[in-house]
Design an enzyme around this catalytic site. Structure first.
Site, PDB file in Angstrom:
ATOM      1  N   SER A 158       0.802  -1.535   0.221  1.00 51.05           N
ATOM      2  CA  SER A 158      -0.317   0.474  -0.207  1.00 51.05           C
ATOM      3  C   SER A 158       1.032   1.549  -0.101  1.00 51.05           C
ATOM      4  O   SER A 158      -0.085   2.203   0.065  1.00 51.05           O
ATOM      5  CB  SER A 158      -0.949  -0.298   1.274  1.00 51.05           C
ATOM      6  N   LYS A 161       0.170   3.469  -2.881  1.00 51.45           N
ATOM      7  CA  LYS A 161      -0.829   4.368  -2.847  1.00 51.45           C
ATOM      8  C   LYS A 161      -0.564   6.364  -2.797  1.00 51.45           C
ATOM      9  O   LYS A 161      -1.276   6.992  -2.913  1.00 51.45           O
ATOM     10  CB  LYS A 161      -2.110   4.710  -1.344  1.00 51.45           C
ATOM     11  N   SER A 223      -5.501   3.375   4.593  1.00 48.16           N
ATOM     12  CA  SER A 223      -4.961   2.246   2.927  1.00 48.16           C
ATOM     13  C   SER A 223      -6.353   1.819   2.997  1.00 48.16           C
ATOM     14  O   SER A 223      -5.978   0.263   1.977  1.00 48.16           O
ATOM     15  CB  SER A 223      -4.081   1.885   4.217  1.00 48.16           C
ATOM     16  N   LYS A 344       2.809   6.929   4.924  1.00 47.73           N
ATOM     17  CA  LYS A 344       2.073   5.747   5.001  1.00 47.73           C
ATOM     18  C   LYS A 344       2.586   4.193   5.494  1.00 47.73           C
ATOM     19  O   LYS A 344       3.797   3.740   4.943  1.00 47.73           O
ATOM     20  CB  LYS A 344       1.756   5.924   3.208  1.00 47.73           C
TER      21      LYS A 344
END
Length: 396
Positions: A158, A161, A223, A344
């Site tokens: 993720s 992203k 997420s 993140k």
């Protein structure tokens, strides 16, 4: 032989036997006080020295008390510790002498005497034990401060992203889209994905309308995979078109170790069940340095992500969006001096635990760190940040 001589010989023999037994007992360590005396190190000379940093030279060596009757700790148990010497002494043991240093770790919780030959001057070099790839980058200059397999592309889960967020913000900030635009979330695949225990998070409820801003927070903070894919379709018109846009942007930035097949970071082996498989490769693969470059573009071009990255949790459509960055204030691995405010997290079984972190320590440039496939992503990020901030090039 007369009786008296016989008695004298017997007595002499007994005393000789007694002396032999005493000698054997001492040699075998039965005489405790004598053994301690023999084993102890004696101080010949001692002096205070200017506080100097050292680190372990090899796998050998240990810290002891000054007389060496008690071991404090093996140096091998603290491979990344910087030891600070404040005293020097010449210690004698049997017929040998040596120069020893009195050292302590930074907090002073571990201290003792160690032979100088087991140490090397200077602070301990960083060695991340678990991360398979990592980098620390000066966000202001783009300079790489430290890296481990920095140019090796790996699955990033993720963390992908951050590119999806960049392209979403690009469309909004350019005026080609609006935060209040309603995103099409009617796809059966994305609805199923939201309900999936393994791949879900944010649920697309029937009859509900979700805006770009709603899905931005869902993708960023929680997420959410279906939110990221829906945003990609909003940006480019289709999932395939958006992934091509991701790769085009990477190429425009000159990233040489970055390829994308997914807007969310899920691998194609998972996406196939929901009808969102794309390309021939199974996963997004990006090197730590290229991940840091994407993060640098995101932070520099759209600084609101730093403010948004500090949100611990938020409700959207009655659903709790939870930020999994455990370096934020109030979280388990928070360190006040690092002032972490983003960015993140990521995880899949293939990619392992991944994390892109950022913060700006007082008097320093903003820092970006990346750890990929790391069992202790937050503790090692913290170690990496503390190490990077020691670089003079990070000074503001």
């Amino acid at each position: 032989m007369g009786a008296q001589e016989t008695i004298m010989q017997v007595t002499k023999f007994k005393w000789g036997l007694f002396a032999l037994l005493v000698t054997l007992m001492v040699g075998l360590g039965v005489g405790q006080a004598t053994t301690a005396q023999a084993a102890a190190y004696q101080t010949v000379t001692s002096k205070t020295i200017t506080k100097t940093a050292y680190h372990k030279k090899s796998k050998k060596g240990a810290l002891y008390n000054q007389t060496h009757t008690r071991k404090v700790v093996n140096l091998s148990a603290h491979p990344n510790t910087t030891w600070y010497a404040t005293k020097q002494a010449t210690l004698k043991h049997a017929n040998s002498k040596g120069i020893y240093l009195y050292v302590a770790n930074k907090s002073g919780s571990i201290k003792g005497w160690v032979w100088h030959g087991y140490l090397k001057k200077g602070t301990a070099p960083l060695s991340l034990k678990y991360a398979k790839g990592a980098v620390a980058m000066d966000a202001q200059t783009g300079k790489v401060i430290w890296s481990k397999a920095g140019n090796t592309a790996r699955p990033i889960a993720s963390v992908s992203k951050i590119m999806t967020l960049y392209l979403t913000l690009q469309k909004v900030e350019s005026g080609k889209g609006s935060w209040n635009d309603v995103v099409n979330t009617s796809s059966k695949g994305l609805i199923a994905m939201g309900n999936s225990a393994a791949c879900g998070g944010f649920k697309f409820k029937s009859g509900h309308k979700y805006t770009v801003k709603d899905l931005y927070y869902a993708a960023y903070l929680d997420s959410s995979n279906n939110a990221a894919i829906a945003l990609g379709k909003w940006v480019a018109g289709s999932n395939g078109a958006f992934i091509r846009k991701m790769n085009a942007q990477a190429k425009a930035w000159g990233l040489k170790h970055a390829s994308f097949v997914s807007a969310s970071g899920l691998e194609n082996s998972d996406l196939a069940a929901f009808g969102y498989r794309y390309g021939s490769a199974n996963a997004n693969k990006v090197s730590p340095i290229d991940v840091a470059k994407i993060a640098r573009h995101l932070i520099t071009d759209y600084p609101r992500v730093v403010t948004d990255g500090q949100i611990g949790s938020k409700y959207v459509d009655g659903q709790l969006l939870y930020n999994y960055n455990n370096l934020l204030k109030g979280r388990k691995y928070y360190q006040a001096s690092l002032k972490v405010d983003g960015l993140k997290t990521g995880y899949t079984p293939l990619a392992g635990y991944c994390f892109v972190g950022t913060g700006q320590k007082t008097g320093k440039h903003r820092l970006i760190t990346v750890v990929l496939h790391d069992e202790n992503e937050f503790t090692e990020t913290r170690s990496l940040m503390n190490y990077a901030y020691k670089s003079s090039s990070m000074n503001a």
